[in-house]
Scaffold this active site. Structure first.
Site, PDB file in Angstrom:
ATOM      1  N   ASP A   1      49.878 -32.524  47.564  1.00 30.08           N
ATOM      2  CA  ASP A   1      51.188 -32.152  48.324  1.00 30.08           C
ATOM      3  C   ASP A   1      51.789 -31.113  47.869  1.00 30.08           C
ATOM      4  O   ASP A   1      51.947 -30.610  46.769  1.00 30.08           O
ATOM      5  CB  ASP A   1      52.124 -33.599  48.166  1.00 30.08           C
ATOM      6  CG  ASP A   1      53.461 -33.177  48.999  1.00 30.08           C
ATOM      7  OD1 ASP A   1      53.290 -33.213  50.275  1.00 30.08           O
ATOM      8  OD2 ASP A   1      54.587 -33.055  48.447  1.00 30.08           O
TER       9      ASP A   1
ATOM     10  N   GLU B   1      47.644 -29.360  50.970  1.00 27.50           N
ATOM     11  CA  GLU B   1      48.414 -29.172  51.993  1.00 27.50           C
ATOM     12  C   GLU B   1      49.208 -27.741  51.820  1.00 27.50           C
ATOM     13  O   GLU B   1      50.215 -27.475  51.033  1.00 27.50           O
ATOM     14  CB  GLU B   1      49.560 -30.305  52.194  1.00 27.50           C
ATOM     15  CG  GLU B   1      50.486 -30.187  53.170  1.00 27.50           C
ATOM     16  CD  GLU B   1      51.859 -30.900  52.636  1.00 27.50           C
ATOM     17  OE1 GLU B   1      52.580 -31.131  53.696  1.00 27.50           O
ATOM     18  OE2 GLU B   1      52.271 -30.646  51.757  1.00 27.50           O
TER      19      GLU B   1
END
Length: 669
Positions: free
Chosen positions: A336, A390
């Site tokens: 993330d 990401e």
């Protein structure tokens, strides 16, 4: 430098030529870091093993438990808990030369008090006062339901019996079909779902849907449920709100038995700033794990930023990666906030409209090295692991091997694709859709880097945004989804929902992701219990009863999703070469292409259908319909005869009737 000696990233991406020195320097810094690790620990796997040193462990040769903590700036640490009636002063820890604190508890003296399930904390006396803290490497954290007090919990459960030795992630690595999900909101009940419920109730649905990978959100312990798991407090503790560590292991084991890989969201981009639960100011200093001052504070996320250059921080985070792979048999990670990791400005208020922005002084080169080390560890420890980044910045080489000048991820999220769909649906009438732009947005990605395409993820489902289904059908989803009624808004919404998902699946990348429930057009946004909604679970659940009801059209969307995922599996669509465009008509809004030997013909025209429309194909012969979105089982209008065969003419074209808002998939006989 000779061309043959250049890193492949520079050699093949000629637009990066002027940044060759910076790319080479990144690679050199990585090599230097690996050399230092090898000299310090022997290899990176051993370097990533400090979780077996710090924290609480039973040492058979000493016949007792040892607890160790790294807290160099602290003045004194005391270990306390149920075992000593919460006496903050009776068990002082001793400080070693490196800032490590230690205490030993002999088994014969503590066998009846230092037991499975009992609670512990560490009392830290430092420049920020005398505070009760949670051990940094604790494996389980629980919250008292009445007092809301958080404590570490001793967890001495017997070894879990794994039965997944024969499982391989080869299929998932080849073309990951990812089902993104959140354990707590995966059930229909007005409450928090559990690992056990997910294993028993949700995994069979995912298997039936055909997905080969699940991506679990919010596994790492976080005190605020509504953070979606992105404000992590205890990095080595699977969240206890969903159940026990053994129940999580059972879930992973069952997924492997079903042939499904399990990756988790790993949050190494920041950490919660809470002092009571997390790492912040653990030893009294602000720069133990994090950067000091403003550099260590993430303004947008109200959280703390790791100092990736510090050896102890590297070891903490790398050991965290090894721990999840080793202890829970996870198959990899979706990292993330990689944009936030890579840049000092965290990507905030940035458009990344210049190549120079990938190589200027705002790039955190220590963080780049950390990501390279993380990928090296992942693929060294478990070679068949999957690592996904990401990143919204478009960093060149992010998903290329490190030896080529890359950062080493296997895949990158194609974050521009959902943004494109949202902008299109928000700002363009149907008749304004641009086929050239659509093709460009879905196919414009680095040739040597694999991407995960998706029309929407959890980001688009959150309050303040809308799912594609809700954006297409709005309130009509609540009143007009019966198969016994016709509704123009719903007809349009379902037709476009089907087209958007299949064209994203087949054009958008080398992998594909869907967020739990969105495959059947789940009507609600996601809103976790909070003060602003009276702590309601109404929108933090999945209403499976909607898709299970044969009288509702959600079931039609579900059947379509199963059909397109089966198509991807049967023909290895995403593992094949990128699509070749065959036909593009901007006025008729027809787009046709070939991938994996299949012909895809899309009509995005809102009103007109076209007869005898010629579509040029690469291979002459006889073709038949393989999939048709206009069939009644998919909420279509059955305007085509599925038994008709299509023959190429002298111009190597097949002539077809193409209904409006329809996709047809053909196969050569």
């Amino acid at each position: 430098m000779e061309n043959s000696q250049k890193l492949a990233l520079v050699r093949e991406e000629t637009w990066l030529a002027q940044y060759e020195a910076q790319i080479q320097r990144r690679f050199d810094r990585y090599q230097e870091a690996i050399r230092e690790i090898d000299n310090f620990s022997g290899n990176i796997i051993e370097y990533a093993s400090v979780h077996n040193f710090y924290g609480i462990h039973f040492e058979p040769w000493r016949k007792g438990w040892v607890y160790r903590e790294w807290a160099p700036a602290a003045k004194q640490l005391y270990f306390f808990g149920d075992f000593n009636n919460w006496d903050r002063n009776s068990h002082p820890m001793k400080k070693g030369a490196r800032g490590d604190w230690e205490i030993f508890l002999p088994f014969e003296h503590y066998k009846d008090s230092f037991i499975h399930g009992s609670k512990v904390k560490v009392h830290v006396i430092a420049d920020n006062g005398a505070l009760d803290r949670i051990p940094a490497y604790i494996r389980r954290v629980i919250q008292d339901e009445k007092t809301h007090d958080v404590a570490g919990q001793l967890w001495f459960a017997k070894d879990f019996k794994w039965t997944d030795q024969s499982y391989s992630t080869k299929k998932s690595l080849k073309q990951p079909l990812i089902y993104e999900c959140h354990i707590g909101m995966a059930q229909e009940k007005m409450g928090v779902g559990t690992y056990q419920e997910f294993e028993e109730l949700t995994l069979p649905r995912i298997q039936a849907a055909g997905y080969n990978t699940i991506q679990l959100m919010a596994v790492m312990e976080h005190p605020y449920y509504g953070s979606f798991g992105y404000h992590v407090s205890n990095f080595f503790a699977p969240t206890s709100r969903f159940g026990t560590p053994e129940e999580l292991k059972s879930l992973v084991n069952k997924a492997h038995e079903m042939g499904i890989a399990v990756v988790i969201d790993i949050v190494h981009s920041h950490a919660i700033k809470n002092v009571n639960e997390g790492l912040n100011e653990f030893d009294g200093s602000e720069d133990q794990y994090f950067h000091p001052g403003d550099k260590g504070y993430h303004e947008a996320w109200d959280s703390k930023v790791f100092n990736y250059a510090k050896r102890e921080v590297q070891q903490f985070l790398l050991s965290n990666i090894r721990y999840w792979l080793e202890e829970f048999h996870f198959d990899g990670f979706r990292f993330d906030g990689v944009t936030s990791i890579m840049y000092h400005h965290h990507g905030l208020f940035m458009d990344f409209d210049s190549v120079a922005l990938y190589f200027d002084e705002n790039v955190d080169e220590d963080a780049i090295v950390y990501l390279q080390l993380a990928n090296t560890l992942i693929h060294s420890f478990k070679p068949q692991s999957i690592s996904i980044a990401e990143d919204m910045s478009g960093m060149p080489g992010l998903a290329r091997p490190i030896a080529e000048g890359g950062i080493g991820f296997d895949f990158r999220m194609a974050m521009g694709v959902p943004d494109f769909w949202i902008k299109t649906l928000k700002h363009k009438q149907d008749e304004e859709w641009d086929m050239f732009e659509l093709w460009h947005q879905l196919t414009n990605r680095p040739a040597a880097e694999r991407s995960i395409g998706y029309a929407e993820s959890h980001d688009q489902a959150l309050v303040g945004d809308q799912t594609l289904a809700f954006r297409l059908m709005d309130k009509e989803m609540y009143f007009s989804m019966s198969v016994l009624q016709q509704n123009l808004v719903v007809d349009r919404g379902i037709a476009l929902h089907k087209l958007i998902r299949l064209i994203t699946l087949t054009l958008g990348g080398e992998g594909y992701l869907n967020f739990i429930g969105n495959e059947f057009g789940h009507p609600d946004w996601v809103d976790f219990p909070r003060e602003g909604n009276d702590w309601s679970h109404q929108h933090a659940r999945r209403q499976w009863s909607l898709v299970d009801d044969p009288l509702l059209r959600y079931a039609h969307l579900d059947r379509w999703d199963k059909a397109i995922i089966k198509l991807a599996n049967d023909y290895q669509l995403l593992a094949s070469s990128p699509a070749d465009q065959l036909h593009l008509d901007p006025d008729k809004k027809i787009l046709a292409y070939e991938r994996a030997g299949l012909i895809f013909v899309f009509s995005f025209h809102p009103t007109e259908s076209f007869s005898d429309l010629p579509i040029h194909v690469k291979n002459p012969g006889k073709y038949q319909l393989l999939l048709n979105s206009d069939e009644t089982e998919f909420s279509g209008f059955e305007r085509l005869d599925g038994k008709v065969k299509y023959f190429t003419d002298e111009h190597q074209c097949i002539k077809m009737y193409i209904p409006n808002r329809t996709v047809l998939v053909l196969e050569k006989l």
